[in-house]
Design a protein around this motif. Structure first.
Motif, mmCIF file in Angstrom:
data_model
loop_
_atom_site.group_PDB
_atom_site.id
_atom_site.type_symbol
_atom_site.label_atom_id
_atom_site.label_comp_id
_atom_site.label_asym_id
_atom_site.label_seq_id
_atom_site.Cartn_x
_atom_site.Cartn_y
_atom_site.Cartn_z
ATOM 1 N N ARG A 1 0.858 -1.180 0.000
ATOM 2 C CA ARG A 1 0.000 0.000 0.000
ATOM 3 C C ARG A 1 0.896 1.233 0.000
ATOM 4 O O ARG A 1 2.057 1.187 0.396
ATOM 5 N N THR A 2 0.320 2.336 -0.438
ATOM 6 C CA THR A 2 1.036 3.602 -0.498
ATOM 7 C C THR A 2 0.161 4.678 0.132
ATOM 8 O O THR A 2 -1.040 4.743 -0.130
ATOM 9 N N LEU A 3 0.770 5.495 0.967
ATOM 10 C CA LEU A 3 0.115 6.642 1.585
ATOM 11 C C LEU A 3 0.992 7.868 1.388
ATOM 12 O O LEU A 3 2.196 7.746 1.136
ATOM 13 N N ARG A 4 0.399 9.045 1.528
ATOM 14 C CA ARG A 4 1.149 10.303 1.491
ATOM 15 C C ARG A 4 1.126 10.930 2.875
ATOM 16 O O ARG A 4 0.066 11.019 3.495
ATOM 17 N N PHE A 5 2.269 11.372 3.341
ATOM 18 C CA PHE A 5 2.387 12.095 4.603
ATOM 19 C C PHE A 5 2.813 13.518 4.261
ATOM 20 O O PHE A 5 3.942 13.743 3.832
ATOM 21 N N LEU A 6 1.908 14.460 4.431
ATOM 22 C CA LEU A 6 2.155 15.857 4.077
ATOM 23 C C LEU A 6 2.461 16.677 5.330
ATOM 24 O O LEU A 6 1.990 16.341 6.422
ATOM 25 N N GLN B 1 -2.731 11.059 3.765
ATOM 26 C CA GLN B 1 -3.700 10.855 2.689
ATOM 27 C C GLN B 1 -3.505 9.474 2.084
ATOM 28 O O GLN B 1 -2.408 8.914 2.119
ATOM 29 N N PHE B 2 -4.583 8.955 1.498
ATOM 30 C CA PHE B 2 -4.458 7.760 0.686
ATOM 31 C C PHE B 2 -3.683 8.123 -0.583
ATOM 32 O O PHE B 2 -3.512 9.304 -0.894
ATOM 33 N N SER B 3 -3.239 7.139 -1.329
ATOM 34 C CA SER B 3 -2.423 7.412 -2.512
ATOM 35 C C SER B 3 -3.145 8.242 -3.559
ATOM 36 O O SER B 3 -2.519 8.953 -4.332
ATOM 37 N N ASP B 4 -4.488 8.199 -3.565
ATOM 38 C CA ASP B 4 -5.254 8.975 -4.538
ATOM 39 C C ASP B 4 -5.574 10.393 -4.061
ATOM 40 O O ASP B 4 -6.286 11.135 -4.728
ATOM 41 N N GLY B 5 -5.061 10.773 -2.881
ATOM 42 C CA GLY B 5 -5.251 12.131 -2.367
ATOM 43 C C GLY B 5 -6.409 12.299 -1.401
ATOM 44 O O GLY B 5 -6.570 13.366 -0.816
ATOM 45 N N ARG B 6 -7.213 11.256 -1.198
ATOM 46 C CA ARG B 6 -8.302 11.366 -0.223
ATOM 47 C C ARG B 6 -7.717 11.462 1.181
ATOM 48 O O ARG B 6 -6.724 10.811 1.486
ATOM 49 N N PRO B 7 -8.346 12.256 2.055
ATOM 50 C CA PRO B 7 -7.835 12.369 3.426
ATOM 51 C C PRO B 7 -8.019 11.074 4.210
ATOM 52 O O PRO B 7 -9.036 10.394 4.060
ATOM 53 N N PHE B 8 -7.015 10.747 5.037
ATOM 54 C CA PHE B 8 -7.082 9.567 5.898
ATOM 55 C C PHE B 8 -7.169 10.028 7.351
ATOM 56 O O PHE B 8 -8.192 9.846 7.999
ATOM 57 N N HIS B 9 -6.111 10.656 7.860
ATOM 58 C CA HIS B 9 -6.136 11.133 9.247
ATOM 59 C C HIS B 9 -5.009 12.131 9.475
ATOM 60 O O HIS B 9 -4.116 12.279 8.648
ATOM 61 N N ASP B 10 -5.062 12.817 10.608
ATOM 62 C CA ASP B 10 -3.962 13.683 11.015
ATOM 63 C C ASP B 10 -3.031 12.867 11.907
ATOM 64 O O ASP B 10 -3.375 11.780 12.360
#
Length: 150
Positions: free
Chosen positions: A71-76, A87-96
């Motif tokens: 799986r891939t996630l983004r940490f901004l 965020q999920f890899s598609d840019g949807r928000p996951f959590h803070d």
């Protein structure tokens, strides 16, 4: 200092490679599975993206059947250095994620189910997440231990 290890800059803390061990328990059926692999937090491709790309890969075994999993996630970057927006890899928000105190709780509603994550940092090279998933479709506990290393 206590049981938890405060993190002044979450993205710097996470950057690099981590060994991953996860257990997945289905509380309704009693079934249990596990995942072993690695998570790499690295820079995303392209200069237009900030933060870290989280890429997890390994083997997930459920009811005796082992399968490759990833799986891939983004940490901004968050509002403060100790925080991140996940965020999920598609840019949807996951959590803070705010690890200022070394501990954080985050919620993520998913359809009628609720994912509640508890993040605990124990040292510069060790942290854990425990996700409790409850609702009409799921009744799970996912415990993941991360240890620094290649």
């Amino acid at each position: 200092m206590g049981e938890f290890w405060p993190v002044p800059d979450v993205l710097s803390y996470l950057a690099g490679s981590w060994r991953v061990r996860r257990t997945v328990r289905d509380l309704a059926s009693g079934a249990e599975g596990h995942f072993t692999g690695t998570t790499v937090f690295g820079p995303p491709e392209g200069a237009e993206h900030a933060g870290l790309l989280h890429h997890e890969s390994g083997t997930f075994t459920w009811q005796g059947v082992a399968r490759p999993a990833e799986r891939t996630l983004r940490f901004l970057p968050g509002a403060i250095p100790a925080a991140a927006l996940v965020q999920f890899s598609d840019g949807r928000p996951f959590h803070d994620l705010d690890l200022t105190t070394g501990r954080h709780t985050a919620d993520h509603p998913c359809s009628a189910d609720l994912y509640r994550g508890e993040f605990s940092v124990f040292a510069s090279d060790r942290w854990r997440t425990v996700w409790r998933v409850g609702g009409p479709a799921k009744d799970l506990v996912l415990t993941t231990d991360y240890a620094r290393g290649d």
